[in-house]
Enzyme design. Sequence first.
Site, mmCIF file in Angstrom:
data_model
loop_
_atom_site.group_PDB
_atom_site.id
_atom_site.type_symbol
_atom_site.label_atom_id
_atom_site.label_comp_id
_atom_site.label_asym_id
_atom_site.label_seq_id
_atom_site.Cartn_x
_atom_site.Cartn_y
_atom_site.Cartn_z
ATOM 1 N N PHE A 140 -7.334 -8.694 13.605
ATOM 2 C CA PHE A 140 -6.007 -9.290 13.695
ATOM 3 C C PHE A 140 -5.058 -8.310 14.364
ATOM 4 O O PHE A 140 -5.359 -7.126 14.480
ATOM 5 C CB PHE A 140 -5.506 -9.655 12.286
ATOM 6 C CG PHE A 140 -5.205 -11.123 12.127
ATOM 7 C CD1 PHE A 140 -6.201 -12.062 12.295
ATOM 8 C CD2 PHE A 140 -3.923 -11.560 11.811
ATOM 9 C CE1 PHE A 140 -5.920 -13.420 12.161
ATOM 10 C CE2 PHE A 140 -3.639 -12.911 11.677
ATOM 11 C CZ PHE A 140 -4.633 -13.839 11.848
ATOM 12 N N GLN A 181 10.862 -13.265 12.915
ATOM 13 C CA GLN A 181 9.673 -13.145 13.754
ATOM 14 C C GLN A 181 9.451 -14.370 14.636
ATOM 15 O O GLN A 181 9.450 -15.499 14.146
ATOM 16 C CB GLN A 181 8.434 -12.949 12.872
ATOM 17 C CG GLN A 181 7.146 -12.795 13.672
ATOM 18 C CD GLN A 181 6.013 -12.261 12.816
ATOM 19 O OE1 GLN A 181 5.439 -12.977 12.017
ATOM 20 N NE2 GLN A 181 5.733 -10.978 12.973
ATOM 21 N N LEU A 192 1.908 -24.195 15.378
ATOM 22 C CA LEU A 192 1.312 -22.857 15.396
ATOM 23 C C LEU A 192 -0.152 -22.861 15.862
ATOM 24 O O LEU A 192 -0.951 -23.701 15.464
ATOM 25 C CB LEU A 192 1.370 -22.292 13.971
ATOM 26 C CG LEU A 192 0.733 -20.920 13.740
ATOM 27 C CD1 LEU A 192 1.516 -19.838 14.450
ATOM 28 C CD2 LEU A 192 0.673 -20.620 12.249
ATOM 29 N N HIS A 248 6.531 -15.962 16.691
ATOM 30 C CA HIS A 248 5.067 -15.877 16.810
ATOM 31 C C HIS A 248 4.683 -16.050 18.278
ATOM 32 O O HIS A 248 5.218 -16.934 18.950
ATOM 33 C CB HIS A 248 4.416 -16.970 15.957
ATOM 34 C CG HIS A 248 2.943 -16.795 15.746
ATOM 35 N ND1 HIS A 248 2.032 -17.008 16.754
ATOM 36 C CD2 HIS A 248 2.231 -16.425 14.660
ATOM 37 C CE1 HIS A 248 0.805 -16.764 16.277
ATOM 38 N NE2 HIS A 248 0.904 -16.417 15.009
ATOM 39 N N ARG A 299 6.440 -8.266 10.827
ATOM 40 C CA ARG A 299 5.303 -8.423 9.932
ATOM 41 C C ARG A 299 3.994 -8.514 10.715
ATOM 42 O O ARG A 299 3.927 -9.177 11.740
ATOM 43 C CB ARG A 299 5.467 -9.703 9.102
ATOM 44 C CG ARG A 299 4.268 -10.028 8.247
ATOM 45 C CD ARG A 299 4.495 -11.241 7.376
ATOM 46 N NE ARG A 299 4.590 -12.493 8.092
ATOM 47 C CZ ARG A 299 3.547 -13.157 8.612
ATOM 48 N NH1 ARG A 299 2.317 -12.673 8.534
ATOM 49 N NH2 ARG A 299 3.737 -14.308 9.231
ATOM 50 N N ARG A 353 3.058 -8.559 16.794
ATOM 51 C CA ARG A 353 3.620 -9.832 17.254
ATOM 52 C C ARG A 353 4.906 -9.679 18.050
ATOM 53 O O ARG A 353 5.109 -10.388 19.042
ATOM 54 C CB ARG A 353 3.865 -10.751 16.057
ATOM 55 C CG ARG A 353 2.580 -11.292 15.499
ATOM 56 C CD ARG A 353 2.809 -12.143 14.276
ATOM 57 N NE ARG A 353 1.538 -12.726 13.850
ATOM 58 C CZ ARG A 353 1.400 -13.484 12.770
ATOM 59 N NH1 ARG A 353 2.443 -13.738 11.997
ATOM 60 N NH2 ARG A 353 0.224 -13.974 12.447
ATOM 61 N N HIS A 398 8.956 -18.169 13.594
ATOM 62 C CA HIS A 398 7.816 -18.303 12.699
ATOM 63 C C HIS A 398 8.051 -17.791 11.280
ATOM 64 O O HIS A 398 7.585 -18.383 10.316
ATOM 65 C CB HIS A 398 6.643 -17.537 13.314
ATOM 66 C CG HIS A 398 5.360 -17.626 12.536
ATOM 67 N ND1 HIS A 398 4.771 -18.831 12.253
ATOM 68 C CD2 HIS A 398 4.570 -16.667 11.996
ATOM 69 C CE1 HIS A 398 3.647 -18.610 11.563
ATOM 70 N NE2 HIS A 398 3.513 -17.318 11.378
ATOM 71 N N GLU A 437 -3.174 -16.522 15.216
ATOM 72 C CA GLU A 437 -3.476 -15.233 15.835
ATOM 73 C C GLU A 437 -4.984 -14.988 15.780
ATOM 74 O O GLU A 437 -5.529 -14.206 16.558
ATOM 75 C CB GLU A 437 -2.736 -14.147 15.051
ATOM 76 C CG GLU A 437 -2.855 -12.759 15.618
ATOM 77 C CD GLU A 437 -1.793 -11.841 15.020
ATOM 78 O OE1 GLU A 437 -0.595 -12.179 15.108
ATOM 79 O OE2 GLU A 437 -2.156 -10.811 14.454
#
Lengths: 558, 319
Positions: free
Chosen positions: A114, A227, A239, A229, A372, A273, A337, A242
């Site tokens: 990730f 954030q 969405l 995304h 994050r 991100r 996001h 990721e």
Amino acid sequence: MYDHDVLVIGAGLAGMRAALTARENGVDVAVVTKVHPVRSHSNAAQGGINAALTDRGDAWEDHAFDTIKGSDYLADQDAVEVMCREAGNEVIAMEHMGVIFNRDEDGRLGTRAFGGQRQARTFFVADFTGQALLHVLYEQVMKAGVRVYEEWFVLSLIVRDGECGGAVLMDIRTGGIHVVRAKAVIVATGGLGRVFEPSTNALICTGDGMALTYRAGAPLMDMEMVQYHPTTLAGSGVLITEGARGEGAHLLNAEGERFMERYAPNMMELASRDVVSRSEQTEIDEGRGVNGGVLLDCRHLGEKTIRERLSQILEIARDFAGVDIFTQPIPIRPGMHYQMGGVKTDVDGLTPLAGLYAAGEAACVSVHGGNRLGANSLLDTLVFGRRSGQHASDRAKSTAYLDVDDSAAGSDRQQVRDMLEHDDGGDTFASIRRDLGEAMNRHLAVFRSQAGMEEALAILGELKERYSRVRVADKGKTFNTNLIFTLELGFMLDCAETIIMGALERRESRGAHTRTDMPERDDETWLKHIVIAKGPEAPSVEYQPITITQWEPQARSY
Amino acid sequence: MDVSLSVRRFNPDASRPEPYFQEYGIQVEKSATVLDALIKIREEVDGTLTLRCSCRSAICGSCAMRVNGQAALACNTKVVDAVEQAGGSVVVEPAGNLEVIKDLVVDFQPFWGKVRDVEPWLQTAGPEPEQEYIAPNEDMLHLAGVMSCIMCGACVSDCTVLEVDPNFLGPAALAKAYRFVGDPRDDANAGRLSNLNEYGGVWDCTRCMQCVEACPKGVDPMGRIMALRDRAMEAGFTNSHGARHAEAFTESVEHSGRVDELRLPIKSKGGIFNVPEMLKLVPVGLRAQMKGKRPPIIHRKNPGQHNVRRIFEKVEDKR
């Protein structure tokens, strides 16, 4: 009037984890949620949950460092340490409860890579990890027989002399307004995505808990950290996990170039991100985009990987963008996001108000700081959900109910009555909310400027004025969603105000807060939290030092 | 594009609450979903229109309803497709088999009650391992197909058994039950299968396929119910009407190449000596006799019986 030792507001992962822990600790606990628990937005978390397991050759310190670097050094390192140390136990506990998790060849839990992390430490259930966790926690709530006030809406928190003693609730089905007394209240209402339009967030993510807490007198922290995304569908804003990039998908610009080479040569598509979203937006702004977005290419991943690990993305691309990911790249763009900021708490979820706790996206412990990492949000909900459930139930054992009676609902009943009776042709919630969302998305997105944010603040002033004359179209008692949306909009306006104020206050660029007019990070002045409290006239702004344990701020590159 | 939706409405607060259809004409993008259209109506045309919805991406399960008579998630049904199917106004109604509260909002309490009845939580014997349970990935991937159920109720809406027998646990609860029966970590299979073998359980499904059609997540509830039947019989739960029926049916076809319609109900009911059950069959027999539909007393073999037998042998080999 109802009494419960602990009242949890919200039934997503944080709320149900808190409720189960409090129950195990032997107190009477109830959960109130404006939707059924399995409709909660934790569902939407696709990619997975991070944990550094020592028996896989990983170390919690490495996870902590990645998290802190990802946060652009704004996270409190003591809180990050708590989260990363407890991650392994949480993942195993969820497995024991029944989460199926994808496995490796030996039948042990498998991991995927990730963003922003040097190790593949993301545990996952295909690409519906959040749903898998949420449904299992609800199974446990059923098993434990926890009382759930399902489709009840919270109107306000009850506070007397700096202590929280319950909440005023509306039963959506009947329209009845009731007082629930509690010795401790845990706010676990999730995020505020709908303050922005578009957003990946569900329609229920309206910042209720943040606004309720703020109105009750507990402050919000780091609200400017929003954030975006990197991969949301260019059309509908849905969405795309990721996990797709974790499995090896590429980002391409109009020229077919893997542009991340120029921005993050080491981590490429798996940089954190904020970095990827800024890179995409730069490509788009400099004319190398495709219809206002860029492309996410999964074609080379192969059918087996896509079907076993990205099955939902296959469906989403097909159903919501008309794209077959085996043969076509997906048009995507950065989309709002997640809210890194929220209700200021300590590592036990406690706010500055006695008896009031917060956990999950609604809270700011802070473990995410300015940005994050993917798959840290599920972890945050479970670790701090559990800790706040533990602490709140401990408190309930040694505390008495506040001296509160049904009259505590008086002003909420009056407000609702006024709203329903008011009928002299003001705007409805929908037009005000749309204008709010568009203003926020225009001026508080990936790149921000002083002038833009000031304009947003001016627009917000007008919207608040329009809201004071808002018209509720449905006058009925039963299941009046029109009234609920109108009440939610009030919460959203409060949240928006704190976001804009925090963003104007932070005169530097850090994490997700990037100012075109002040592009540099300024550790000397701004390595601190911005805390906003509701004042009698205007909100007040204070600073809070960040906690550094062992990782001194460094320049950040991926 | 211009579309019209005909929405079934119900206002419980009205002086005399009656369901009725209301026609709405609106403009939507070509890519719009039925949910987008309903939200547009709710926000721009008629603020009293009431429905549940949240994620807009087919994961929260809030917006199951009937579109042109069939259960679907409004959020992953394209308006264009619905218009084409309807050949005019898109008909939107609340989900079936659950009581309407208001407009498109139905009461899910009975739904969740049945889910709770299957004790849908992992039940393990013995102490928990220190680390994770070791389990084959294939088993987990197989279960992922059931775990992707979002509890939207589309299958329950269109279940033809629930229409006539509200006691039936229904496709969603039974699929959920399968998720545990099929889980290598669960140790409560005997109890689970025994309960599922009772009235209202796995044998009450008529295999009409409606739930398979309605499911927006490919969970295949009916397939899971059939798998539960197999598991129950393998585990020795053969002493139920349904299990005996399945056994008698198979035996008859294997031996004669066709169903012995006279002996099938007798065997299903536990044999000729189960007098109370046999007496219940008498009126059925008399009615069949009067309509000329009584099966022949002497059951003849199908001339191609040996071919049928060979199919059975092949299947046995494959097991």
